[in-house]
Structures are given as structure tokens and as C-alpha cells.
Design a protein around this motif. Structure first.
Motif, PDB file in Angstrom:
ATOM      1  N   ARG A   1       0.831  -1.350  -0.035  1.00  0.00           N
ATOM      2  CA  ARG A   1       0.053   0.130  -0.090  1.00  0.00           C
ATOM      3  C   ARG A   1       0.975   1.035   0.042  1.00  0.00           C
ATOM      4  NH1 ARG A   1      -2.265   0.126   6.108  1.00  0.00           N
ATOM      5  NH2 ARG A   1      -0.243  -0.980   7.157  1.00  0.00           N
ATOM      6  N   GLU A   2       0.236   2.300  -0.452  1.00  0.00           N
ATOM      7  CA  GLU A   2       0.999   3.526  -0.552  1.00  0.00           C
ATOM      8  C   GLU A   2       0.530   4.255   0.985  1.00  0.00           C
ATOM      9  OE1 GLU A   2       1.297   6.881  -3.739  1.00  0.00           O
ATOM     10  OE2 GLU A   2      -0.544   7.334  -2.495  1.00  0.00           O
TER      11      GLU A   2
ATOM     12  N   GLU B   1      -1.012  -1.895 -10.084  1.00  0.00           N
ATOM     13  CA  GLU B   1      -1.114  -2.026  -8.601  1.00  0.00           C
ATOM     14  C   GLU B   1       0.189  -1.571  -8.084  1.00  0.00           C
ATOM     15  OE1 GLU B   1      -4.105  -2.714  -7.027  1.00  0.00           O
ATOM     16  OE2 GLU B   1      -4.844  -2.991  -8.965  1.00  0.00           O
ATOM     17  N   HIS B   2       0.039  -1.325  -6.564  1.00  0.00           N
ATOM     18  CA  HIS B   2       1.272  -0.592  -6.015  1.00  0.00           C
ATOM     19  C   HIS B   2       2.150  -1.622  -6.059  1.00  0.00           C
ATOM     20  CE1 HIS B   2      -0.033   3.383  -5.323  1.00  0.00           C
ATOM     21  NE2 HIS B   2      -1.187   3.045  -4.630  1.00  0.00           N
TER      22      HIS B   2
ATOM     23  N   SER C   1      -5.476   6.123  -4.899  1.00  0.00           N
ATOM     24  CA  SER C   1      -6.205   4.604  -5.314  1.00  0.00           C
ATOM     25  C   SER C   1      -7.077   4.205  -4.252  1.00  0.00           C
ATOM     26  CB  SER C   1      -4.916   4.009  -5.508  1.00  0.00           C
ATOM     27  OG  SER C   1      -3.893   4.340  -6.517  1.00  0.00           O
ATOM     28  N   ASN C   2      -8.174   3.732  -4.801  1.00  0.00           N
ATOM     29  CA  ASN C   2      -9.171   2.941  -4.133  1.00  0.00           C
ATOM     30  C   ASN C   2      -9.360   1.564  -4.610  1.00  0.00           C
ATOM     31  OD1 ASN C   2     -10.163   5.529  -2.898  1.00  0.00           O
ATOM     32  ND2 ASN C   2     -11.271   6.067  -4.988  1.00  0.00           N
ATOM     33  N   PRO C   3      -9.787   0.712  -3.599  1.00  0.00           N
ATOM     34  CA  PRO C   3      -9.702  -0.671  -3.880  1.00  0.00           C
ATOM     35  C   PRO C   3     -10.349  -1.145  -4.934  1.00  0.00           C
ATOM     36  CG  PRO C   3     -10.272  -0.167  -1.487  1.00  0.00           C
ATOM     37  CD  PRO C   3     -10.164   1.131  -2.282  1.00  0.00           C
ATOM     38  N   ASP C   4     -11.438  -0.316  -5.297  1.00  0.00           N
ATOM     39  CA  ASP C   4     -12.413  -0.726  -6.560  1.00  0.00           C
ATOM     40  C   ASP C   4     -11.686  -0.330  -8.006  1.00  0.00           C
ATOM     41  OD1 ASP C   4     -12.810   2.098  -6.521  1.00  0.00           O
ATOM     42  OD2 ASP C   4     -14.769   1.876  -6.463  1.00  0.00           O
ATOM     43  N   GLY C   5     -10.599   0.504  -8.111  1.00  0.00           N
ATOM     44  CA  GLY C   5      -9.945   0.690  -9.184  1.00  0.00           C
ATOM     45  C   GLY C   5     -10.106   2.171  -9.599  1.00  0.00           C
TER      46      GLY C   5
END
Length: 451
Positions: free
Chosen positions: A10-11, A191-192, A319-323
Motif C-alpha cells: 500500500r501507499e 497496482e502498487h 487509489s481506491n480498492p475498486d480501481g
């Protein structure tokens, strides 16, 4: 790397706390907001609370949030190095009388803008699978040149475990290697936890190059960006070096993060961001393993004046989990009709991942030329790397409450340039910082603690 491993990356945005000596001295040449507000009365308490509230709101929204302490100010040691002798009180009085510009410089709270603290390479991109750090030398201005040594100690104190973290020396503090940190660096990826391509943006070349800004200095050199990439072991396939448009610098875009912001595969940028726009995009596309999503804002939608005044591009792109992605903008964006229209009718309504805009009030910072993106240093970390952090630096409700109470105990709500010579201000600042290091549990990082 497995899908599970990628999801455990994660960032973390490490925001700089606004320091007790936050003031408006107009020190930053080329920073239009800083120069235009020089001499005004500041409110350090309000500035620190605004920054903390931004951190808290993003933490509450599910984004990982960290905290970095301010620098020791006033830097009386710097004044002594410049020949001012006597007690603290005598040094401050002499500087105020003989060289007030130097007093203003050694009182600057500019370390709040931690985007300039250094450049970071995540372990996913590093040859030794460690997170790499290089503090920026910030040699282009005296008040920021004072920061790197303490910045290095702070980063080493927090990211201390050598199994996970690697620290590099500051580049030589000369014009040839002028380095302003992550404000001119963007990592683009899927993705990160996936491989990234590092976009380094520079304003000039020391050894060659033709186009240079005519009005304001270019702070980042190509040579500095290349040196940091070498320190971190980044290869040609992992890097893109692009020149910032000289006309943008002359319009007040002193760092690239005032004209472009990227995260994941998205690069949100103004038409005037890069000298060779198409060449930059083509090289990014060729080197990225994930398709680049460029979002170009044309000049006829947002003028350079509006871009600099609103700090639209000095926003946080999260960034959000849903893209999807969220853009955190300063409240000044609402005050410029063309900017707000572009946000609502072009970015949110456009075919891109930006699905939400959050407006934050960071006016105390903005008047010195720093928006939401200036206030944070992005560090991509795995769960194991997060667990290896030293100190109490990841924001929680409890830490937010403690930091808010700390600010209310120690900060003034009014500070004019003439107040900087007050020896009581220096004592207040040292007392506050000593307490802060205990609160954050990071040990002794300040010069006065190391004597």
C-alpha cells in the motif's frame, strides 16, 4: 509476486507537521504564492491543525496515513556558523538587526512540505528488495538547504531496520546536482505491488541542454535525477527522464508537482507540463507493463495563472480498492471558475478512473505555496515493512488526539515576521519539539537533543 503479495502493498502518505515557527517571509524565488504573501501575519496553530485535519479525514476514508515531524527552528546553529556570536538571545538580536533576511531563513517552517524531503524507491523496484531513501539536498535556497541533515536523521529513525530499508547520502550541494526530492518524481504502475516506472522531471541540464527558463530558476537538474536513480539501482528500463517546460517554470511552476500528478497508471497533467509531451508519454507507454492512462488538461480549459493560483495539480491522487481514484484538492480550486468547471465537467465526467473530488482547507500552507501534495511524502510499503517502522508514526485516532492537544499546548495563533527575533519563541519551539519526539517515540533527531 503473487496476487496476495501484491494486495499486501500500500501507499502510505507521510505528511509533514506544520512547525511552530510557520511564517510568511516570501523566501521562495519562483514560488508565486510565497512571494506574494511575504510579510503577512501567519497562524501556526491553525496551519498545524489544518494539516492534521487533512490527515485525519484521509485516514477515516481508509487511506494509510503517516506523520513526519518538523525541523528545529529557529536554526541558531546556522546563524552561529555564519559568524553571529553570543547567547541565543544575542544571536537572534544581532541577526534581526544586521541580517533580517537570514533570520527569516533560519525560522522557515518549509519542512512541512515533505514532498521535498527526499526520493523513495519501493522494494518492489529495488535490486535488493529494500525500500531506498535519498534525502534531497535542496541547495537552491538557503532556508531549505538547512533541512537535509535532520531529514536524514528522521528518515533513518523511522525507517531504521536495515533488513527492509536502505539509506543513501545527500547529493553534493552544488548547482550541478540540485535536487528537490519527490516533488519532481512520480512512480507509475498498475497496482502498487507491481513493477513501476519512475518518471523523473528536471528543469535544466548542468552539462548540456538548450532550453532554460528566463524568469525563474530551474531547481531540479537532470544530473541530480540520474544520480538518485543510480543510487537506488534503477535501470534504464525502469526510468524516464523528462524536461519540465521552461515556460511553466517562468509562470511559477517551481516543481513538477505544481503542474502534474500521477498515481498507479494515471498521469494527470497540464498541457504545459513537459517540454516534449509526446516523447514523454511515448517512453512511458513503452516501458510500463500496465497501459498508461494520461489525463491531459488543455491550456484553453485551465490557464497557467489558474493552475498556479489554484494548485489543481498539486492535489493528492489516491487509489481506491475498486480501481477508481480520489482527487484531494485545495479549497482554492473552488474559487477559480475555470478550475472548478474543469474538475466537475471534464475530470469527473470524463472517461478516466477519477470518481471523486475531496476539497480540503490548507490555506495556511497554500499562502506559502504548498498544496495537499506538497504536504505529503509517498512511501509504498508492504505489510512487513509497515510492521518494521520505528516509533508511533502511523496515524490513529489516539495519535491524532495527542497531536492536536500538543499543537494546542505549544503553538501560537499569530506570528508576524518581527516576532521571529523573540527568544521566547525559540524556547517554545524547542520545548514543543522535545515533547514531540517523545510522543512519536522516534528518539533524538534534533541538533539540540544530540549535544
Amino acid at each position: 509476486m503473487s496476487t496476495a503479495a501484491i494486495s499486501n502493498v500500500r501507499e502510505v502518505n507521510f505528511d509533514g507537521l506544520v512547525g511552530p515557527t510557520h511564517n510568511y517571509s516570501g523566501l521562495a524565488v519562483g514560488n508565486v504564492a510565497s512571494m506574494s504573501h511575504g510579510g503577512l501575519v501567519s497562524n501556526p496553530k491553525e496551519g498545524a491543525l489544518q494539516g492534521l485535519l487533512k490527515m485525519k479525514s484521509l485516514m477515516d476514508a481508509g487511506y494509510a496515513q503517516g506523520v513526519l515531524p518538523p525541523q528545529q527552528r529557529p536554526d541558531i546553529g546556522a546563524l552561529r556558523d555564519l559568524g553571529f556570536k553570543g547567547s541565543h538571545r544575542e544571536v537572534l538580536a544581532r541577526a534581526a538587526t544586521e541580517a533580517p533576511h537570514l533570520l527569516r531563513a533560519v525560522c522557515s517552517a518549509s519542512s512541512m512540505w515533505t514532498a521535498n524531503a527526499g526520493t523513495i524507491t519501493p522494494s518492489r523496484d529495488a535490486w535488493d528488495s529494500r525500500v531506498h531513501f535519498t534525502p534531497a539536498n535542496l541547495q537552491s535556497s538557503f532556508h531549505r538547504y538547512l533541512e537535509p541533515q535532520t531529514t536524514g536523521r528522521v528518515l533513518r529513525a523511522i525507517f531504521h531496520d536495515e533488513q527492509y530499508f536502505a539509506h543513501h547520502p545527500v547529493l553534493p550541494a552544488t548547482p550541478d546536482f540540485s535536487d528537490e526530492g519527490a516533488a519532481n518524481h512520480t512512480r507509475l504502475c498498475g497496482e502498487h505491488g507491481e513493477p513501476g516506472v519512475h518518471l523523473f522531471v528536471y528543469g535544466r541540464q548542468s552539462f548540456g541542454g538548450e532550453r532554460q527558463p528566463a524568469r525563474f530558476p530551474a531547481r531540479q537538474t537532470l544530473e541530480a535525477s540520474q544520480a538518485v536513480a543510480r543510487q537506488h539501482g534503477l535501470t534504464e528500463a525502469q526510468t524516464v527522464f523528462a524536461q519540465q517546460h521552461p515556460d511553466a517554470i517562468d509562470a511559477g511552476v517551481f516543481h513538477n508537482d505544481v503542474i502534474a500528478v500521477g498515481n498507479g497508471p494515471v498521469l494527470l497533467y497540464h498541457e504545459m507540463a513537459f517540454l516534449d509531451e509526446e516523447g514523454t508519454l511515448d517512453e512511458l507507454r513503452a516501458k510500463m507493463s500496465t497501459p498508461l492512462i494520461p489525463i491531459r488538461v488543455p491550456l484553453d480549459a485551465v490557464s497557467m495563472e489558474d493552475a498556479v493560483a489554484s494548485y489543481l495539480f498539486n492535489s493528492q491522487l489516491l487509489s481506491n480498492p475498486d480501481g477508481t481514484m480520489t482527487l484531494v484538492v485545495p479549497s482554492e480550486c473552488q474559487e477559480r471558475e475555470a478550475v472548478w468547471r474543469t474538475l466537475q465537467g471534464y475530470l469527473l465526467a470524463g472517461n478516466n478512473p477519477i470518481s471523486d473530488v475531496i476539497v480540503k482547507d490548507v490555506k495556511q500552507s497554500m499562502r506559502n505555496g504548498g498544496g495537499p501534495a506538497c504536504l505529503r511524502l509517498r512511501v509504498v510499503l508492504t505489510d512487513a515493512e509497515c510492521a518494521a517502522l520505528t516509533g508511533r508514526v502511523l496515524l490513529t485516532d489516539a495519535l491524532y488526539g495527542d497531536l492536536t492537544a500538543w499543537v494546542n499546548r505549544h503553538y501560537r495563533d499569530r506570528l508576524a515576521p518581527d516576532d521571529l527575533a523573540d527568544p521566547q519563541l525559540a524556547e517554545e519551539s524547542l520545548t514543543a519539539l522535545d515533547e514531540l519526539t517523545q510522543l512519536l517515540q522516534i528518539g533524538s533527531v534534533y541538533p539540540f537533543q544530540l549535544r
